[in-house]
Design a protein around this motif. Sequence first.
Motif, PDB file in Angstrom:
ATOM      1  N   ARG A 119       0.858  -1.185   0.000  1.00  0.00           N
ATOM      2  CA  ARG A 119       0.000   0.000   0.000  1.00  0.00           C
ATOM      3  C   ARG A 119       0.899   1.241   0.000  1.00  0.00           C
ATOM      4  N   ILE A 120       0.728   2.093  -1.000  1.00  0.00           N
ATOM      5  CA  ILE A 120       1.587   3.270  -1.149  1.00  0.00           C
ATOM      6  C   ILE A 120       0.739   4.530  -1.038  1.00  0.00           C
ATOM      7  N   ALA A 121       1.126   5.411  -0.140  1.00  0.00           N
ATOM      8  CA  ALA A 121       0.478   6.717  -0.012  1.00  0.00           C
ATOM      9  C   ALA A 121       1.233   7.713  -0.887  1.00  0.00           C
ATOM     10  N   VAL A 122       0.516   8.421  -1.737  1.00  0.00           N
ATOM     11  CA  VAL A 122       1.110   9.400  -2.649  1.00  0.00           C
ATOM     12  C   VAL A 122       0.732  10.796  -2.159  1.00  0.00           C
ATOM     13  N   LEU A 123       1.737  11.612  -1.882  1.00  0.00           N
ATOM     14  CA  LEU A 123       1.477  12.968  -1.411  1.00  0.00           C
ATOM     15  C   LEU A 123       1.142  13.885  -2.581  1.00  0.00           C
ATOM     16  N   GLY A 124       0.324  14.886  -2.315  1.00  0.00           N
ATOM     17  CA  GLY A 124       0.088  15.919  -3.307  1.00  0.00           C
ATOM     18  C   GLY A 124       1.280  16.855  -3.390  1.00  0.00           C
ATOM     19  N   LEU A 125       1.399  17.548  -4.496  1.00  0.00           N
ATOM     20  CA  LEU A 125       2.481  18.521  -4.647  1.00  0.00           C
ATOM     21  C   LEU A 125       2.156  19.812  -3.899  1.00  0.00           C
ATOM     22  N   ASN A 126       0.927  20.237  -3.965  1.00  0.00           N
ATOM     23  CA  ASN A 126       0.519  21.539  -3.430  1.00  0.00           C
ATOM     24  C   ASN A 126      -0.057  21.423  -2.021  1.00  0.00           C
ATOM     25  N   PRO A 127      -0.137  22.543  -1.291  1.00  0.00           N
ATOM     26  CA  PRO A 127      -0.810  22.516   0.010  1.00  0.00           C
ATOM     27  C   PRO A 127      -2.232  21.971  -0.134  1.00  0.00           C
ATOM     28  N   HIS A 128      -2.650  21.164   0.840  1.00  0.00           N
ATOM     29  CA  HIS A 128      -3.988  20.562   0.839  1.00  0.00           C
ATOM     30  C   HIS A 128      -4.224  19.718  -0.422  1.00  0.00           C
ATOM     31  N   ALA A 129      -3.118  19.206  -1.008  1.00  0.00           N
ATOM     32  CA  ALA A 129      -3.211  18.413  -2.252  1.00  0.00           C
ATOM     33  C   ALA A 129      -3.967  19.170  -3.330  1.00  0.00           C
ATOM     34  N   GLY A 130      -3.730  20.486  -3.395  1.00  0.00           N
ATOM     35  CA  GLY A 130      -4.312  21.325  -4.440  1.00  0.00           C
ATOM     36  C   GLY A 130      -5.682  21.887  -4.131  1.00  0.00           C
ATOM     37  N   GLU A 131      -6.350  21.335  -3.115  1.00  0.00           N
ATOM     38  CA  GLU A 131      -7.692  21.788  -2.712  1.00  0.00           C
ATOM     39  C   GLU A 131      -8.622  21.964  -3.917  1.00  0.00           C
ATOM     40  N   GLY A 132      -8.750  20.867  -4.663  1.00  0.00           N
ATOM     41  CA  GLY A 132      -9.684  20.874  -5.790  1.00  0.00           C
ATOM     42  C   GLY A 132      -9.304  21.835  -6.900  1.00  0.00           C
ATOM     43  N   GLY A 133      -8.031  22.131  -7.033  1.00  0.00           N
ATOM     44  CA  GLY A 133      -7.567  23.032  -8.089  1.00  0.00           C
ATOM     45  C   GLY A 133      -7.417  24.472  -7.661  1.00  0.00           C
ATOM     46  N   HIS A 134      -7.866  24.833  -6.471  1.00  0.00           N
ATOM     47  CA  HIS A 134      -7.762  26.219  -6.007  1.00  0.00           C
ATOM     48  C   HIS A 134      -6.337  26.578  -5.582  1.00  0.00           C
ATOM     49  N   LEU A 135      -5.520  25.559  -5.239  1.00  0.00           N
ATOM     50  CA  LEU A 135      -4.140  25.806  -4.819  1.00  0.00           C
ATOM     51  C   LEU A 135      -3.144  25.148  -5.770  1.00  0.00           C
ATOM     52  N   GLY A 136      -3.550  24.937  -7.010  1.00  0.00           N
ATOM     53  CA  GLY A 136      -2.683  24.309  -7.996  1.00  0.00           C
ATOM     54  C   GLY A 136      -3.387  23.163  -8.691  1.00  0.00           C
ATOM     55  N   ARG A 137      -3.044  22.932  -9.947  1.00  0.00           N
ATOM     56  CA  ARG A 137      -3.763  21.932 -10.743  1.00  0.00           C
ATOM     57  C   ARG A 137      -2.973  20.643 -10.983  1.00  0.00           C
ATOM     58  N   GLU A 138      -1.757  20.537 -10.439  1.00  0.00           N
ATOM     59  CA  GLU A 138      -0.958  19.339 -10.706  1.00  0.00           C
ATOM     60  C   GLU A 138      -1.675  18.065 -10.270  1.00  0.00           C
TER      61      GLU A 138
END
Length: 336
Positions: free
Chosen positions: A202-221
């Motif tokens: 089981r692998i946990a993948v972190l988001g690049l942006n704060p809050h994992a992008g917050e639905g695109g509001h903090l980044g779209r990666e």
Amino acid sequence: MSTQALPRLAVTAGEPAGVGPELLIRLAASEVAANLVAVTDRELLERAASRCGAAIELRDDDGSDIAVRPPGTLRVHHVPLGVPEVPGQPDPRNARHVLATLAEAADGCMQGRYAAVVTAPLQKASINEAGIRFSGHTEFFAERAHADVVMMLASPELRVALATTHLPLAAVPAAITRATLERVLRIVHGELRTKFGLADPRIAVLGLNPHAGEGGHLGREELDTVIPLLDTLRAEGMQLLGPLPADTAFVPAQRTRYDAVLAMYHDQALPVLKSEAFDRTVNLTLGLPFIRTSVDHGTALDLAGSGTADPASLIAAAKLALTLAKSEKRVKRSEK
């Protein structure tokens, strides 16, 4: 190798003027149950033992198996220095010695003479000052073995792999591509199975942006790259969590859900790992056709020659190499 034989670990001493030789002596004095083979200069080890005040019996390596290694004994595959070391003062004239030890360790693993290689820290600048292009252990072994590799750091409590390693923060977003993440995740997934013996990791993948992008509001990666790839790999059967916000991914309740973490960049997850277990953290290279572990610290030139450097990380690296070698052997037997 008989079933009773101890695994043969090639241990390189790294930078001759650093703490590596002294750490290797401390490792030899420990009760680590391995056939330790120091790949370095014999007289360098004799001087290091003297500085440590340690009575170590050095024996030429004849390639034979042993069932028991008494603490204080060490086999040596002699690779001569260019010039005698001066503790704390790296000399570019020893660059070719350092590279020759790495080549012997890697080739010996690929030829079946060693079960794994454990590396002490080296001084990259000293090798480059000798006019030799060199970016580190990981890249050297990858090139030697013609392998695609991933850096992972592991403690007894946590495993963290890196999607990108030593990049300026400004360069990270452009490096997070679908192809990069797919390559890294496939290597990590495969190595967790073969080297760590996890049938369905089981692998946990972190988001690049704060809050994992917050639905695109903090980044779209996350929306454009990470999530579509994770969905594709999940459809193949991989157990992937995320993308998870990095600020909550390491709380105890989350840790029970995964076996390893994939961080997007160097300082996203490693401060958590090192703050918890700096002296028990091991650097390992995934994707090689052999096991390679290392200390998670530098050459400590200010301590070199004092005989006081802490060997805990090198001992942890040797113990993990033994664990991985045994796990890999079990997996290979089960696949036959």
